[in-house]
Scaffold this active site. Sequence first.
Site, PDB file in Angstrom:
ATOM      1  N   LYS A 117     -17.299 -17.310  -9.681  1.00 53.97           N
ATOM      2  CA  LYS A 117     -16.091 -16.467  -9.701  1.00 53.97           C
ATOM      3  C   LYS A 117     -16.388 -15.066  -9.153  1.00 53.97           C
ATOM      4  O   LYS A 117     -15.642 -14.526  -8.335  1.00 53.97           O
ATOM      5  CB  LYS A 117     -15.556 -16.389 -11.140  1.00 53.97           C
ATOM      6  N   GLY A 144      -5.866  -2.151   5.538  1.00 54.02           N
ATOM      7  CA  GLY A 144      -4.790  -1.670   4.676  1.00 54.02           C
ATOM      8  C   GLY A 144      -5.169  -0.412   3.923  1.00 54.02           C
ATOM      9  O   GLY A 144      -6.000   0.381   4.386  1.00 54.02           O
ATOM     10  N   CYS A 158      -8.538  -7.521 -10.547  1.00 53.25           N
ATOM     11  CA  CYS A 158      -9.764  -8.321 -10.398  1.00 53.25           C
ATOM     12  C   CYS A 158     -10.812  -7.712  -9.471  1.00 53.25           C
ATOM     13  O   CYS A 158     -11.924  -7.422  -9.917  1.00 53.25           O
ATOM     14  CB  CYS A 158      -9.406  -9.723  -9.918  1.00 53.25           C
ATOM     15  N   ASN A 182     -14.894 -13.355  -5.558  1.00 53.94           N
ATOM     16  CA  ASN A 182     -14.161 -12.087  -5.474  1.00 53.94           C
ATOM     17  C   ASN A 182     -14.934 -11.042  -4.673  1.00 53.94           C
ATOM     18  O   ASN A 182     -14.351 -10.255  -3.932  1.00 53.94           O
ATOM     19  CB  ASN A 182     -13.851 -11.555  -6.880  1.00 53.94           C
ATOM     20  N   PHE A 237      -7.618 -12.594   4.853  1.00 54.99           N
ATOM     21  CA  PHE A 237      -8.285 -11.429   4.259  1.00 54.99           C
ATOM     22  C   PHE A 237      -8.922 -10.497   5.280  1.00 54.99           C
ATOM     23  O   PHE A 237      -9.889  -9.799   4.964  1.00 54.99           O
ATOM     24  CB  PHE A 237      -9.335 -11.879   3.223  1.00 54.99           C
ATOM     25  N   ILE A 238      -8.388 -10.459   6.500  1.00 52.75           N
ATOM     26  CA  ILE A 238      -8.942  -9.488   7.447  1.00 52.75           C
ATOM     27  C   ILE A 238      -7.854  -8.532   7.957  1.00 52.75           C
ATOM     28  O   ILE A 238      -7.969  -8.007   9.054  1.00 52.75           O
ATOM     29  CB  ILE A 238      -9.715 -10.152   8.621  1.00 52.75           C
ATOM     30  N   GLU A 251     -10.871 -18.919 -13.154  1.00 51.22           N
ATOM     31  CA  GLU A 251      -9.551 -19.082 -12.541  1.00 51.22           C
ATOM     32  C   GLU A 251      -9.499 -18.334 -11.207  1.00 51.22           C
ATOM     33  O   GLU A 251      -9.951 -17.201 -11.114  1.00 51.22           O
ATOM     34  CB  GLU A 251      -8.472 -18.551 -13.512  1.00 51.22           C
ATOM     35  N   PHE A 252      -8.922 -18.975 -10.209  1.00 55.28           N
ATOM     36  CA  PHE A 252      -8.877 -18.380  -8.865  1.00 55.28           C
ATOM     37  C   PHE A 252      -7.456 -18.055  -8.402  1.00 55.28           C
ATOM     38  O   PHE A 252      -7.253 -17.763  -7.223  1.00 55.28           O
ATOM     39  CB  PHE A 252      -9.552 -19.317  -7.858  1.00 55.28           C
ATOM     40  N   LYS A 263     -12.764  -4.385 -10.594  1.00 53.23           N
ATOM     41  CA  LYS A 263     -13.619  -4.517 -11.783  1.00 53.23           C
ATOM     42  C   LYS A 263     -14.712  -5.569 -11.576  1.00 53.23           C
ATOM     43  O   LYS A 263     -15.824  -5.425 -12.067  1.00 53.23           O
ATOM     44  CB  LYS A 263     -12.781  -4.824 -13.033  1.00 53.23           C
TER      45      LYS A 263
END
Length: 437
Positions: A210, A259, A266, A214, A255-256, A154-155, A269
């Site tokens: 998956k 932060g 997710c 991630n 995603f750049i 799952e994404f 881990k």
Amino acid sequence: MKIAMIGTGYVGLVSGTCFAESGNDVICVDKDEKKIEDLKQGIIPIYEPGLEGLVKRNVEEERLSFTTSLEDAVEKSLLLFIAVGTPPGEDGSADLQHVIAVARGIGKCMKEYKIIVDKSTVPVGTGNKVREAIQEELDKRGEKIQFDVVSNPEFLKEGNAIDDFMKPDRVVIGCEDVRTGEIMKELYSPFVRTGKPILIMDVASAEMTKYAANAMLATKISFMNDIANLCEKLGVDISQVRQGIGSDSRIGYSFIFPGAGYGGSCFPKDVQALVRTGGENGYKLEILEAVEAVNYRQKRVLFNKIQKRFPDLKGKTIAVWGLAFKPNTDDMREAPSIVIIENLIDAGAKVVAYDPEAVNEARKIFGDKITYGKKSYEVLDGADALVIVTEWNEFRRPDLDRIKSLLKNPIIIDGRNLFEPKKMQALGFDYEGIGRK
Ligand SMILES: NC(=O)c1ccc[n+]([C@@H]2O[C@H](COP(=O)([O-])OP(=O)(O)OC[C@H]3O[C@@H](n4cnc5c(N)ncnc54)[C@H](O)[C@@H]3O)[C@@H](O)[C@H]2O)c1
């Protein structure tokens, strides 16, 4: 189709509800009796935008139901999804005890052909372990029943989970049997009407997909945080650099953002588990080890910025905006706010925190070691500084004059780069973001 969703957590509840929404009959199973009792009464255990209404509608239309009885759900369903947690074990590898317990449970009670679909994030080879566990239980009973094992990672993203599930970028299905692949394709066809692909591959490749996805996303985050920290030292503005590189289509804008470090249930881990898989197979995943190390350091950056202003934090009051690991969820698993608040408490500071949704989760972690506000401005009253940890919408355009009048010192440490440093300085704030000039 008749579906059992075993494990009614974040993924199980969202997936089960969305499958019901597209017309399937779904039974959500969980071993947590209180959770199932609450769900039967319409109480949703997590905060996820849009979920409550969708659950209610599908329950009313009798396509969605909840039970603690695995046996009952297995009997009534063809597709048995496993969506239980795979938390990190002590050595960082994925702990498969819940997945295998469900597989054994299925093997103990199935009476006819079933398709077992693993939706939990699991290491390569788990499909075989699930198959073996079921077969062992069937052998103990002396039963010869056919079954297939499928991997369907799952994404979805928390905070946007329903949209992600309803309109996925792709669906990944790992399976060895053509007919089973066709059934899975049919199940997902309502969700890919815009032409997004359903990718059929072997089980092990689906399992690896998956983790690789991630790990890549976590790498982007740590990469940007690393560059942002260097920008700070050089007097360079990371937001200009971000636009400069994001506009390159090979890199892209998502995603750049620098932060406070990645958290959630997710990335931490899964990166750990993949590093561990590498180790077990004699391969050192050096990039991912660095991704983890950078993230560990990044989760401490905001605290260091506060401590620079208050070398002695004893007796100081620090206001925190945002506790959830990201906006639009109440999930606090591995949230950067935990590290920051723990450091503040250890240094003797008093913490007053506000989050629109995650206060109940925070109470489970901090109890009464910190104070919780009901409103964002309430926690600022008399505080020595404000730290922004999660970029909830309501923090993006606040009344800056009001903030200034409430804080004892006009100090804002912003882990999400919500404001323009020059403008904030002109307004009289001591303002510091991540990697900004
Ligand atoms: N949360 C996410 O955003 C996300 C996204 C993609 C994939 N995943 C993966 O999906 C899996 C589930 O994650 P989650 O966040 O939904 O976990 P979760 O902790 O929210 O939910 C897991 C549920 O499984 C139940 N459970 C455990 N053992 C059980 C058993 N034997 N029988 C019945 N129920 C049982 C638990 O009570 C719990 O309600 C994990 O492998 C995770 O890595 C999570």
